[in-house]
Motif scaffolding. Structure first.
Motif, PDB file in Angstrom:
ATOM      1  N   LEU A 141       0.838  -1.193   0.000  1.00 42.87           N
ATOM      2  CA  LEU A 141       0.000   0.000   0.000  1.00 42.87           C
ATOM      3  C   LEU A 141       0.878   1.250   0.000  1.00 42.87           C
ATOM      4  O   LEU A 141       0.590   2.210  -0.726  1.00 42.87           O
ATOM      5  N   ALA A 142       1.955   1.255   0.758  1.00 39.00           N
ATOM      6  CA  ALA A 142       2.856   2.412   0.803  1.00 39.00           C
ATOM      7  C   ALA A 142       3.421   2.720  -0.579  1.00 39.00           C
ATOM      8  O   ALA A 142       3.531   3.889  -0.968  1.00 39.00           O
ATOM      9  N   ALA A 143       3.769   1.684  -1.336  1.00 40.96           N
ATOM     10  CA  ALA A 143       4.305   1.902  -2.688  1.00 40.96           C
ATOM     11  C   ALA A 143       3.261   2.552  -3.587  1.00 40.96           C
ATOM     12  O   ALA A 143       3.576   3.466  -4.360  1.00 40.96           O
ATOM     13  N   LYS A 144       2.004   2.115  -3.509  1.00 42.69           N
ATOM     14  CA  LYS A 144       0.931   2.711  -4.317  1.00 42.69           C
ATOM     15  C   LYS A 144       0.713   4.173  -3.930  1.00 42.69           C
ATOM     16  O   LYS A 144       0.560   5.040  -4.790  1.00 42.69           O
ATOM     17  N   VAL A 145       0.686   4.418  -2.631  1.00 40.93           N
ATOM     18  CA  VAL A 145       0.445   5.772  -2.138  1.00 40.93           C
ATOM     19  C   VAL A 145       1.587   6.694  -2.542  1.00 40.93           C
ATOM     20  O   VAL A 145       1.366   7.807  -3.044  1.00 40.93           O
TER      21      VAL A 145
ATOM     22  N   ALA B 117      -5.160  17.077   6.357  1.00 38.57           N
ATOM     23  CA  ALA B 117      -5.424  16.006   5.395  1.00 38.57           C
ATOM     24  C   ALA B 117      -4.771  16.481   4.108  1.00 38.57           C
ATOM     25  O   ALA B 117      -4.851  17.663   3.763  1.00 38.57           O
ATOM     26  N   VAL B 118      -4.098  15.572   3.410  1.00 39.19           N
ATOM     27  CA  VAL B 118      -3.433  15.931   2.151  1.00 39.19           C
ATOM     28  C   VAL B 118      -3.813  14.907   1.091  1.00 39.19           C
ATOM     29  O   VAL B 118      -3.904  13.713   1.374  1.00 39.19           O
ATOM     30  N   HIS B 119      -4.089  15.416  -0.118  1.00 41.74           N
ATOM     31  CA  HIS B 119      -4.559  14.592  -1.228  1.00 41.74           C
ATOM     32  C   HIS B 119      -3.520  14.615  -2.336  1.00 41.74           C
ATOM     33  O   HIS B 119      -2.931  15.653  -2.631  1.00 41.74           O
ATOM     34  N   SER B 120      -3.336  13.467  -2.974  1.00 43.46           N
ATOM     35  CA  SER B 120      -2.392  13.353  -4.092  1.00 43.46           C
ATOM     36  C   SER B 120      -2.842  14.218  -5.262  1.00 43.46           C
ATOM     37  O   SER B 120      -4.001  14.653  -5.322  1.00 43.46           O
ATOM     38  N   PRO B 121      -1.945  14.460  -6.230  1.00 40.54           N
ATOM     39  CA  PRO B 121      -2.375  15.176  -7.433  1.00 40.54           C
ATOM     40  C   PRO B 121      -3.550  14.440  -8.088  1.00 40.54           C
ATOM     41  O   PRO B 121      -3.594  13.209  -8.098  1.00 40.54           O
TER      42      PRO B 121
ATOM     43  N   GLY C 122      -5.858   5.578  -9.710  1.00 38.95           N
ATOM     44  CA  GLY C 122      -6.418   5.901  -8.412  1.00 38.95           C
ATOM     45  C   GLY C 122      -5.885   7.189  -7.836  1.00 38.95           C
ATOM     46  O   GLY C 122      -5.221   7.975  -8.495  1.00 38.95           O
ATOM     47  N   GLU C 123      -6.215   7.383  -6.570  1.00 40.44           N
ATOM     48  CA  GLU C 123      -5.792   8.570  -5.837  1.00 40.44           C
ATOM     49  C   GLU C 123      -5.464   8.166  -4.410  1.00 40.44           C
ATOM     50  O   GLU C 123      -5.880   7.111  -3.939  1.00 40.44           O
ATOM     51  N   ALA C 124      -4.690   9.017  -3.730  1.00 42.00           N
ATOM     52  CA  ALA C 124      -4.268   8.707  -2.365  1.00 42.00           C
ATOM     53  C   ALA C 124      -4.471   9.923  -1.476  1.00 42.00           C
ATOM     54  O   ALA C 124      -4.475  11.064  -1.947  1.00 42.00           O
ATOM     55  N   LYS C 125      -4.633   9.653  -0.197  1.00 39.16           N
ATOM     56  CA  LYS C 125      -4.718  10.735   0.782  1.00 39.16           C
ATOM     57  C   LYS C 125      -4.153  10.244   2.111  1.00 39.16           C
ATOM     58  O   LYS C 125      -4.129   9.035   2.382  1.00 39.16           O
ATOM     59  N   MET C 126      -3.678  11.188   2.891  1.00 43.22           N
ATOM     60  CA  MET C 126      -3.168  10.906   4.235  1.00 43.22           C
ATOM     61  C   MET C 126      -3.701  11.974   5.172  1.00 43.22           C
ATOM     62  O   MET C 126      -3.941  13.112   4.757  1.00 43.22           O
ATOM     63  N   SER C 127      -3.857  11.602   6.426  1.00 43.46           N
ATOM     64  CA  SER C 127      -4.228  12.589   7.436  1.00 43.46           C
ATOM     65  C   SER C 127      -3.485  12.281   8.721  1.00 43.46           C
ATOM     66  O   SER C 127      -2.968  11.185   8.923  1.00 43.46           O
TER      67      SER C 127
ATOM     68  N   GLU D 253      -3.945   8.149   9.238  1.00 41.57           N
ATOM     69  CA  GLU D 253      -4.701   7.377   8.251  1.00 41.57           C
ATOM     70  C   GLU D 253      -4.079   7.570   6.879  1.00 41.57           C
ATOM     71  O   GLU D 253      -3.651   8.666   6.539  1.00 41.57           O
ATOM     72  N   VAL D 254      -4.042   6.485   6.102  1.00 40.47           N
ATOM     73  CA  VAL D 254      -3.601   6.521   4.707  1.00 40.47           C
ATOM     74  C   VAL D 254      -4.649   5.765   3.895  1.00 40.47           C
ATOM     75  O   VAL D 254      -5.099   4.694   4.316  1.00 40.47           O
ATOM     76  N   VAL D 255      -5.030   6.327   2.730  1.00 38.91           N
ATOM     77  CA  VAL D 255      -6.067   5.704   1.907  1.00 38.91           C
ATOM     78  C   VAL D 255      -5.645   5.746   0.441  1.00 38.91           C
ATOM     79  O   VAL D 255      -5.135   6.759  -0.035  1.00 38.91           O
TER      80      VAL D 255
END
Length: 150
Positions: free
Chosen positions: A14-18, A73-77, A90-95, A121-123
């Motif tokens: 999951l970390a690699a995808k994010v 909270a931060v969202h990927s491009p 897809g897209e990723a976000k962390m908080s 949290e990581v999604v």
């Protein structure tokens, strides 16, 4: 809460995808809280080292928000989805909360603020290969990895 390195150790796939999603472009979107509690969304840059995720910013509105209330909270491009939904990366976000840190030894910007991310949290969200479901992968320090299908 956890460092980037702790997240990578706990959930490397999951970390690699994010990380790939966040590295797909320069401009990310961050949400902070204003003095009155209302949300503020701003552009930001996010970088990674082997052990940490970092936010660097000028001393402006975002910085004031985060020094008053470190939650973020931060969202990927956001990338335009392809015509075929199953090809969407897809897209990723962390908080979590930001933690002030020292500027880098090289390339520090005068009058800038530097933070590491303490992750709550990581999604990562994407379309299933079958094209009929949304896959939501998440990780929390206390619950670990989870996969939900919608």
């Amino acid at each position: 809460m956890a460092t980037w390195a702790e997240f990578v150790a706990a959930s490397p796939e999951l970390a690699a995808k994010v990380r790939e999603r966040f590295d797909s472009g320069t401009n990310k979107t961050i949400a902070t809280l204003r003095r009155d509690g209302s949300p503020r969304i701003s552009g930001t840059e996010l970088s990674f080292s082997d052990t940490e995720a970092h936010l660097d910013m000028m001393l402006g509105a975002k910085w004031h928000d985060l020094t008053r209330d470190p939650r973020f909270a931060v969202h990927s491009p956001t990338l335009e989805p392809p015509a075929e939904p199953t090809e969407w990366v897809g897209e990723a976000k962390m908080s979590g909360v930001v933690v002030p840190c020292d500027p880098p030894t090289e390339g520090a910007i005068p009058d800038a603020a530097y933070f590491t991310l303490d992750i709550r949290e990581v999604v990562h969200t994407r379309v299933a290969p079958t094209g009929d479901k949304l896959l939501i992968e998440s990780w929390h320090p206390d619950r670990g990895y989870e996969l939900r299908e919608h």
